[in-house]
Motif scaffolding. Structure first.
Motif, PDB file in Angstrom:
ATOM      1  N   GLY A 219       6.579  13.349   4.945  1.00 15.48           N
ATOM      2  CA  GLY A 219       6.918  11.759   4.867  1.00 15.48           C
ATOM      3  C   GLY A 219       6.534  11.105   5.833  1.00 15.48           C
ATOM      4  O   GLY A 219       6.141  11.641   7.117  1.00 15.48           O
ATOM      5  N   CYS A 220       6.179   9.680   5.685  1.00 18.96           N
ATOM      6  CA  CYS A 220       5.390   9.106   6.522  1.00 18.96           C
ATOM      7  C   CYS A 220       5.997   8.006   7.091  1.00 18.96           C
ATOM      8  O   CYS A 220       5.620   7.085   8.089  1.00 18.96           O
ATOM      9  N   GLU A 221       7.566   8.027   6.816  1.00 18.68           N
ATOM     10  CA  GLU A 221       8.298   7.234   7.503  1.00 18.68           C
ATOM     11  C   GLU A 221       9.309   7.718   8.491  1.00 18.68           C
ATOM     12  O   GLU A 221       9.157   8.697   8.672  1.00 18.68           O
ATOM     13  N   ASN A 222      10.104   6.832   9.298  1.00 13.35           N
ATOM     14  CA  ASN A 222      11.003   7.629  10.114  1.00 13.35           C
ATOM     15  C   ASN A 222      12.091   8.298   9.533  1.00 13.35           C
ATOM     16  O   ASN A 222      12.882   7.589   8.715  1.00 13.35           O
ATOM     17  N   ILE A 223      12.110   9.473   9.500  1.00 14.62           N
ATOM     18  CA  ILE A 223      13.177  10.381   8.702  1.00 14.62           C
ATOM     19  C   ILE A 223      14.075  11.088   9.612  1.00 14.62           C
ATOM     20  O   ILE A 223      14.557  12.250   9.140  1.00 14.62           O
TER      21      ILE A 223
ATOM     22  N   VAL B  42      12.574  10.450   0.118  1.00 10.37           N
ATOM     23  CA  VAL B  42      11.644  10.190   1.157  1.00 10.37           C
ATOM     24  C   VAL B  42      10.353   9.707   0.690  1.00 10.37           C
ATOM     25  O   VAL B  42       9.874  10.400  -0.172  1.00 10.37           O
ATOM     26  N   ASP B  43       9.751   8.543   1.239  1.00  5.33           N
ATOM     27  CA  ASP B  43       8.516   8.257   0.931  1.00  5.33           C
ATOM     28  C   ASP B  43       7.304   9.103   1.477  1.00  5.33           C
ATOM     29  O   ASP B  43       7.332   9.389   2.690  1.00  5.33           O
ATOM     30  N   LEU B  44       6.625   9.865   0.734  1.00  4.06           N
ATOM     31  CA  LEU B  44       5.478  10.726   1.107  1.00  4.06           C
ATOM     32  C   LEU B  44       4.135  10.025   1.192  1.00  4.06           C
ATOM     33  O   LEU B  44       3.223  10.744   1.913  1.00  4.06           O
ATOM     34  N   CYS B  45       3.970   8.935   0.777  1.00  5.39           N
ATOM     35  CA  CYS B  45       2.586   8.148   1.108  1.00  5.39           C
ATOM     36  C   CYS B  45       1.274   8.821   0.851  1.00  5.39           C
ATOM     37  O   CYS B  45       0.426   8.753   1.458  1.00  5.39           O
ATOM     38  N   GLY B  46       1.483   9.745  -0.152  1.00  9.24           N
ATOM     39  CA  GLY B  46       0.158  10.323  -0.474  1.00  9.24           C
ATOM     40  C   GLY B  46      -0.259  11.493  -0.005  1.00  9.24           C
ATOM     41  O   GLY B  46      -1.207  12.470  -0.469  1.00  9.24           O
ATOM     42  N   HIS B  47       0.814  12.070   0.998  1.00 10.64           N
ATOM     43  CA  HIS B  47       0.538  13.302   1.737  1.00 10.64           C
ATOM     44  C   HIS B  47       1.182  14.339   0.826  1.00 10.64           C
ATOM     45  O   HIS B  47       2.162  14.379   0.483  1.00 10.64           O
TER      46      HIS B  47
ATOM     47  N   MET C 200       0.868  -1.075   0.072  1.00 11.39           N
ATOM     48  CA  MET C 200      -0.011  -0.101   0.021  1.00 11.39           C
ATOM     49  C   MET C 200       0.787   1.216  -0.193  1.00 11.39           C
ATOM     50  O   MET C 200       0.535   2.147  -0.434  1.00 11.39           O
ATOM     51  N   GLN C 201       2.094   1.336   0.780  1.00 15.22           N
ATOM     52  CA  GLN C 201       2.973   2.419   0.809  1.00 15.22           C
ATOM     53  C   GLN C 201       3.338   2.542  -0.624  1.00 15.22           C
ATOM     54  O   GLN C 201       3.594   3.755  -1.123  1.00 15.22           O
ATOM     55  N   LEU C 202       4.006   1.603  -1.144  1.00 18.21           N
ATOM     56  CA  LEU C 202       4.424   1.776  -2.513  1.00 18.21           C
ATOM     57  C   LEU C 202       3.587   2.364  -3.638  1.00 18.21           C
ATOM     58  O   LEU C 202       3.846   3.192  -4.318  1.00 18.21           O
ATOM     59  N   GLN C 203       2.361   1.764  -3.311  1.00 21.01           N
ATOM     60  CA  GLN C 203       1.305   2.364  -4.383  1.00 21.01           C
ATOM     61  C   GLN C 203       0.855   3.904  -4.090  1.00 21.01           C
ATOM     62  O   GLN C 203       0.873   4.533  -5.090  1.00 21.01           O
ATOM     63  N   ASN C 204       0.826   4.233  -2.895  1.00 21.88           N
ATOM     64  CA  ASN C 204       0.658   5.705  -2.464  1.00 21.88           C
ATOM     65  C   ASN C 204       1.928   6.301  -3.097  1.00 21.88           C
ATOM     66  O   ASN C 204       1.447   7.635  -3.692  1.00 21.88           O
ATOM     67  N   VAL C 205       2.959   6.078  -3.005  1.00 21.82           N
ATOM     68  CA  VAL C 205       4.056   6.831  -3.495  1.00 21.82           C
ATOM     69  C   VAL C 205       3.919   7.093  -5.138  1.00 21.82           C
ATOM     70  O   VAL C 205       4.607   7.937  -5.530  1.00 21.82           O
ATOM     71  N   THR C 206       3.887   5.706  -5.727  1.00 20.54           N
ATOM     72  CA  THR C 206       3.299   5.902  -7.110  1.00 20.54           C
ATOM     73  C   THR C 206       2.379   6.817  -7.522  1.00 20.54           C
ATOM     74  O   THR C 206       2.412   7.448  -8.718  1.00 20.54           O
ATOM     75  N   ILE C 207       1.359   6.856  -6.850  1.00 19.43           N
ATOM     76  CA  ILE C 207       0.170   7.707  -7.351  1.00 19.43           C
ATOM     77  C   ILE C 207       0.542   9.344  -7.279  1.00 19.43           C
ATOM     78  O   ILE C 207       0.014   9.955  -8.037  1.00 19.43           O
ATOM     79  N   LEU C 208       1.455   9.697  -6.180  1.00 20.42           N
ATOM     80  CA  LEU C 208       1.737  11.047  -6.006  1.00 20.42           C
ATOM     81  C   LEU C 208       2.205  11.729  -6.916  1.00 20.42           C
ATOM     82  O   LEU C 208       3.466  11.228  -7.629  1.00 20.42           O
ATOM     83  N   ARG C 209       1.432  12.662  -7.835  1.00 13.87           N
ATOM     84  CA  ARG C 209       2.114  13.389  -8.924  1.00 13.87           C
ATOM     85  C   ARG C 209       2.095  14.745  -8.816  1.00 13.87           C
ATOM     86  O   ARG C 209       2.621  15.523  -9.706  1.00 13.87           O
ATOM     87  N   GLU C 210       1.372  15.291  -7.479  1.00 13.44           N
ATOM     88  CA  GLU C 210       1.345  16.764  -7.485  1.00 13.44           C
ATOM     89  C   GLU C 210       1.191  17.208  -5.953  1.00 13.44           C
ATOM     90  O   GLU C 210       1.068  16.310  -5.170  1.00 13.44           O
ATOM     91  N   PHE C 211       1.499  18.452  -5.696  1.00 12.84           N
ATOM     92  CA  PHE C 211       1.257  18.996  -4.451  1.00 12.84           C
ATOM     93  C   PHE C 211       0.491  20.144  -4.330  1.00 12.84           C
ATOM     94  O   PHE C 211      -0.042  20.544  -5.513  1.00 12.84           O
ATOM     95  N   ILE C 212      -0.263  20.311  -3.340  1.00 12.42           N
ATOM     96  CA  ILE C 212      -1.082  21.760  -3.010  1.00 12.42           C
ATOM     97  C   ILE C 212      -0.478  22.681  -2.096  1.00 12.42           C
ATOM     98  O   ILE C 212      -0.228  22.163  -0.730  1.00 12.42           O
ATOM     99  N   LEU C 213      -0.252  23.719  -2.448  1.00 18.20           N
ATOM    100  CA  LEU C 213       0.077  24.814  -1.891  1.00 18.20           C
ATOM    101  C   LEU C 213      -0.760  25.651  -1.188  1.00 18.20           C
ATOM    102  O   LEU C 213      -1.527  25.962  -1.869  1.00 18.20           O
TER     103      LEU C 213
END
Length: 307
Positions: free
Chosen positions: A188-192, A166-171, A1-14
């Motif tokens: 980041g959603c992992e231990n950074i 760093v894995d952002l996990c969809g955030h 699931m974590q890898l899937q979320n990272v793959t989906i992330l293609r933009e940010f909201i400012l």
């Protein structure tokens, strides 16, 4: 699931500086005026230094570099910020965010090093005036300037590479008006902890080492100024150095407040307010600080407009 979320992330909201429409319009007017001031002031210094033979000295060569850095640095983020202030959709693509981080961070870190180089130039001019032209030759000045740009590029590349790995996990919601390393890293959603430690160490290197060098340089400069017998000579030396010191305090003070404090001590929204100072206010003030207190630049300007 974590890898899937990272793959989906293609933009940010400012989120920007404010969500209130009236405040956004007011900020748009203020920032547009400031950007015009940044462009005119820094572009004018660049033109004066290039066209006036009296300004073809090491000090003004580095001032030319500073103006070019300030103009480029503000342009790397401010036009996008102005666009977002009048937009409902404040989405920035992953690629644009990465590019903005890389360019703005590279230019900002280059300015950190350049301010230290400018302090060294003043140190040589005041402490070793008879050897100044030999020590600060054209070849040396070009190498120092090139070194500042290269240092900014390599340090930026390392910081941005660490951040983007760093894995952002969809955030993807960034509480800022621009893509900053610290803000993207906070998603980041992992231990950074290790990545934050490395970035903190790099921040110490790029900020504290130049600041320490500047302080040492100015301690020696002040000691030598006090030995000058002529009161007019002392005033001229202090005036030249004080302009640089004002720039150093404003730029380094705001940068340290943003990059060298624990994330846990940050109040929500404070980092983006601080970023306004080193990203917008400082590039606007630098030309005024150097022109209003510098007779050579004033004379070059009068010569330009009376041609």
């Amino acid at each position: 699931m974590q890898l899937q979320n990272v793959t989906i992330l293609r933009e940010f909201i400012l989120l920007g500086l404010s969500s209130d429409p009236k405040t956004q319009v007011a900020l748009f007017i203020i920032f547009t005026s400031m950007y015009i001031g940044i462009f005119i002031g820094n572009f004018l210094i660049i033109v004066l230094v290039l066209t006036d033979a009296n300004l073809h000295t090491p000090m003004y060569f580095f001032l030319w570099n500073l103006s070019f850095l300030d103009l480029s640095y503000s342009t790397s983020t401010l036009p996008r910020t102005l666009k977002d202030l009048l937009s409902i959709n404040k989405v920035i693509s992953y690629g644009e965010c990465a590019a903005q981080m890389s360019i703005s961070l590279s230019l900002g870190q280059s300015e950190c090093v350049l301010l230290a180089v400018m302090a060294y130039d003043r140190y040589v001019a005041i402490c070793y005036p008879l050897h100044y032209t030999t020590i600060m030759s054209k070849k040396v000045c070009i190498r120092l300037a090139a070194g500042t740009w290269m240092c900014g590029f390599f340090m930026s590349a390392s910081l941005v590479t660490l951040t983007l790995n760093v894995d952002l996990c969809g955030h993807n919601v960034i509480n800022h008006f621009a893509c900053e390393v610290t803000e993207v890293l906070s998603l980041g959603c992992e231990n950074i902890i290790l990545v934050e430690l490395i970035i903190y160490i790099i921040g110490i290197i790029i900020l504290m080492i130049p600041v320490t060098f500047i302080v040492i340089s100015y301690v020696n400069i002040i000691q030598n100024i006090l030995k000058i017998a002529s009161s007019s000579g002392r005033r001229k030396a202090f005036s030249t150095c004080s302009s640089h010191m004002i720039v150093v305090v404003i730029f380094y003070g705001s940068a340290m407040a943003s990059y060298m404090k624990p994330r846990s001590s940050s109040l929500p929204g404070t980092d983006k307010v601080i970023a306004v100072f080193y990203g917008i206010v400082t590039p606007m003030l630098n030309p005024m600080i150097y022109t209003l207190r510098n007779n050579d630049v004033k004379a070059a300007f009068l010569k330009l407009i009376t041609k």
